[in-house]
Design a protein around this motif. Structure first.
Motif, short mmCIF file in Angstrom:
data_model
loop_
_atom_site.label_atom_id
_atom_site.label_comp_id
_atom_site.label_asym_id
_atom_site.label_seq_id
_atom_site.Cartn_x
_atom_site.Cartn_y
_atom_site.Cartn_z
N THR A 37 0.80 -1.23 0.00
CA THR A 37 0.00 0.00 0.00
C THR A 37 0.83 1.28 0.00
OG1 THR A 37 -0.17 -0.07 2.42
CG2 THR A 37 -1.92 -1.14 1.17
N ARG A 38 1.98 1.26 0.72
CA ARG A 38 2.77 2.48 0.85
C ARG A 38 3.91 2.59 -0.16
NH1 ARG A 38 3.67 1.56 7.04
NH2 ARG A 38 5.70 2.46 6.56
N TYR A 39 4.37 1.43 -0.65
CA TYR A 39 5.54 1.45 -1.54
C TYR A 39 5.30 0.71 -2.86
CZ TYR A 39 7.90 3.21 2.60
OH TYR A 39 8.26 3.97 3.70
N GLN A 40 4.03 0.51 -3.20
CA GLN A 40 3.66 -0.13 -4.47
C GLN A 40 4.37 -1.47 -4.67
OE1 GLN A 40 4.75 3.43 -4.54
NE2 GLN A 40 2.61 3.53 -3.84
N GLY A 41 4.59 -2.18 -3.57
CA GLY A 41 5.17 -3.51 -3.64
C GLY A 41 6.69 -3.53 -3.81
N VAL A 42 7.32 -2.38 -3.68
CA VAL A 42 8.76 -2.28 -3.86
C VAL A 42 9.43 -2.04 -2.50
CG1 VAL A 42 10.65 -1.01 -4.96
CG2 VAL A 42 8.49 -1.38 -6.19
N VAL A 43 10.44 -2.82 -2.18
CA VAL A 43 11.15 -2.65 -0.91
C VAL A 43 11.95 -1.34 -0.96
CG1 VAL A 43 12.92 -3.60 0.64
CG2 VAL A 43 11.33 -5.13 -0.57
N PRO A 44 11.74 -0.44 -0.01
CA PRO A 44 12.48 0.83 -0.01
C PRO A 44 13.97 0.60 0.23
CG PRO A 44 11.21 0.61 2.01
CD PRO A 44 10.80 -0.52 1.12
N GLU A 45 14.77 1.58 -0.20
CA GLU A 45 16.22 1.42 -0.16
C GLU A 45 16.90 2.38 0.81
OE1 GLU A 45 18.15 1.09 -3.97
OE2 GLU A 45 16.28 0.47 -4.93
N THR A 46 16.16 2.89 1.79
CA THR A 46 16.77 3.75 2.79
C THR A 46 16.44 3.23 4.19
OG1 THR A 46 14.89 5.26 3.08
CG2 THR A 46 16.45 5.75 1.28
N MET A 47 17.35 3.49 5.12
CA MET A 47 17.14 3.11 6.50
C MET A 47 15.88 3.76 7.05
SD MET A 47 18.10 1.57 9.32
CE MET A 47 19.82 1.07 9.08
N GLU A 48 15.70 5.04 6.74
CA GLU A 48 14.58 5.81 7.30
C GLU A 48 13.24 5.19 6.90
OE1 GLU A 48 18.21 7.97 7.39
OE2 GLU A 48 17.19 7.08 5.66
N GLU A 49 13.13 4.72 5.67
CA GLU A 49 11.88 4.11 5.22
C GLU A 49 11.74 2.67 5.73
OE1 GLU A 49 10.89 6.03 0.91
OE2 GLU A 49 12.81 4.97 1.07
N LEU A 50 12.80 1.93 5.70
CA LEU A 50 12.72 0.52 6.10
C LEU A 50 12.27 0.36 7.55
CD1 LEU A 50 15.90 -0.88 4.33
CD2 LEU A 50 13.57 -1.70 3.96
N VAL A 51 12.78 1.19 8.44
CA VAL A 51 12.44 1.01 9.87
C VAL A 51 11.01 1.43 10.19
CG1 VAL A 51 14.83 1.16 10.65
CG2 VAL A 51 13.45 3.25 10.52
N THR A 52 10.30 2.02 9.24
CA THR A 52 8.89 2.32 9.47
C THR A 52 8.00 1.10 9.20
OG1 THR A 52 8.41 3.06 7.20
CG2 THR A 52 9.28 4.71 8.74
N LEU A 53 8.57 0.05 8.61
CA LEU A 53 7.78 -1.13 8.27
C LEU A 53 7.58 -2.01 9.50
CD1 LEU A 53 9.59 -2.01 4.93
CD2 LEU A 53 7.28 -1.06 5.15
N PRO A 54 6.42 -2.66 9.61
CA PRO A 54 6.15 -3.52 10.77
C PRO A 54 7.19 -4.63 10.92
CG PRO A 54 4.14 -3.13 9.52
CD PRO A 54 5.26 -2.56 8.70
N GLY A 55 7.70 -4.79 12.13
CA GLY A 55 8.65 -5.87 12.41
C GLY A 55 10.07 -5.61 11.96
N VAL A 56 10.34 -4.40 11.46
CA VAL A 56 11.67 -4.10 10.92
C VAL A 56 12.39 -3.10 11.82
CG1 VAL A 56 12.98 -3.18 8.96
CG2 VAL A 56 10.91 -4.55 8.56
N GLY A 57 13.51 -3.53 12.40
CA GLY A 57 14.37 -2.65 13.17
C GLY A 57 15.63 -2.32 12.40
N ARG A 58 16.56 -1.66 13.06
CA ARG A 58 17.78 -1.24 12.37
C ARG A 58 18.61 -2.44 11.88
NH1 ARG A 58 19.36 3.97 12.30
NH2 ARG A 58 21.51 3.32 11.83
N LYS A 59 18.66 -3.50 12.67
CA LYS A 59 19.45 -4.66 12.25
C LYS A 59 18.91 -5.26 10.97
CE LYS A 59 18.90 -8.81 13.29
NZ LYS A 59 18.42 -10.06 12.63
N THR A 60 17.60 -5.50 10.94
CA THR A 60 16.98 -6.06 9.74
C THR A 60 17.15 -5.13 8.55
OG1 THR A 60 15.35 -7.33 10.99
CG2 THR A 60 14.78 -6.77 8.71
N ALA A 61 16.93 -3.84 8.78
CA ALA A 61 17.08 -2.87 7.70
C ALA A 61 18.50 -2.86 7.15
CB ALA A 61 16.69 -1.48 8.19
N SER A 62 19.48 -2.95 8.05
CA SER A 62 20.88 -2.93 7.63
C SER A 62 21.24 -4.16 6.81
CB SER A 62 21.79 -2.81 8.85
OG SER A 62 21.63 -1.57 9.49
#
Length: 228
Positions: free
Chosen positions: A105-130
């Motif tokens: 819904t928020r990213y049209q099915g595309v995984v974002p490529e920035t830390m700031e966007e990734l950590v807003t996703l449910p279940g995603v912290g800095r380690k997972t984003a990194s």
């Protein structure tokens, strides 16, 4: 080991990483994936279980739900059945469904490529984003899990148990271009050699550079060596 200046610590770490490069020449993630979406989901599922276990369930998961849109529409009961071997499967089923919904819904099915966007996703912290930034997009990132944190503290690279502080400490010691590869080697070294309870110091290439080695040499390691 004597108190070090920042320059001395950087030089010691450079030597440590050079030795780990010889021991671990290809430090790729042990999670199986074909694209950033699969890597993101697999990394979320890897919490409190092994990569091997995750790799056993993800082929069926992604065969049934190959895209964020498809996973977003999955029933929780079906996800729980697939994810049961990973432990905490009800919570993980909820997390990956909500994660897929957010991506769809928020990213049209595309995984974002920035830390700031990734950590807003449910279940995603800095380690997972990194992990996703480095292994999925080849972006500089330092991921600090229990292994990286433990090894970094034993090696005297940080005094903290807080993952974000460990990340900051390592980022000051390692050139940005080497962040991901260094973190990967520290992680695998912790997983294979610098174990939590009984580190395998006899097979470690860095004992002379490790402030913690004398402790283990006079304790568990000495007993394993038959008192030598």
């Amino acid at each position: 080991m004597k108190e070090e200046s920042l320059a001395q610590k950087k030089d010691r770490l450079k030597n440590i990483l050079a030795r780990l490069k010889q021991a671990i020449p290809d430090p790729r993630t042990e999670l199986a994936f074909h694209n950033p979406f699969e890597l993101l989901v697999a990394t979320v599922l890897s919490a409190q279980t092994t990569d091997l276990t995750v790799n056993r369930v993800t082929p069926e998961l992604f065969a049934r739900f190959p895209t964020p849109a498809a996973l977003a529409e999955a029933s929780l009961s079906e996800l729980e059945t697939i994810l049961r071997p990973t432990g905490f499967f009800r919570r993980k089923a909820q997390h990956v469904k909500e994660l897929a919904q957010a991506l769809a819904t928020r990213y049209q099915g595309v995984v974002p490529e920035t830390m700031e966007e990734l950590v807003t996703l449910p279940g995603v912290g800095r380690k997972t984003a990194s992990v996703v930034l480095f292994h999925g997009f080849s972006r500089p990132a330092i991921f600090v899990d229990t292994h990286v944190g433990r090894v970094s503290k034993r090696l005297g690279l940080t005094e903290s148990d807080d993952p974000e502080r460990v990340e900051r400490d390592l980022s000051e010691l390692i050139p940005e271009k080497d962040w991901g590869i260094a973190a990967s080697r520290l992680l695998l070294h912790g997983r294979r050699v610098c174990l939590a309870r009984r580190p395998l110091c006899k097979t470690c290439p860095c004992t002379d550079l490790c402030p913690a080695f004398p402790t283990f040499a006079s304790g568990p390691l000495r007993r394993e060596r038959g008192g030598v």
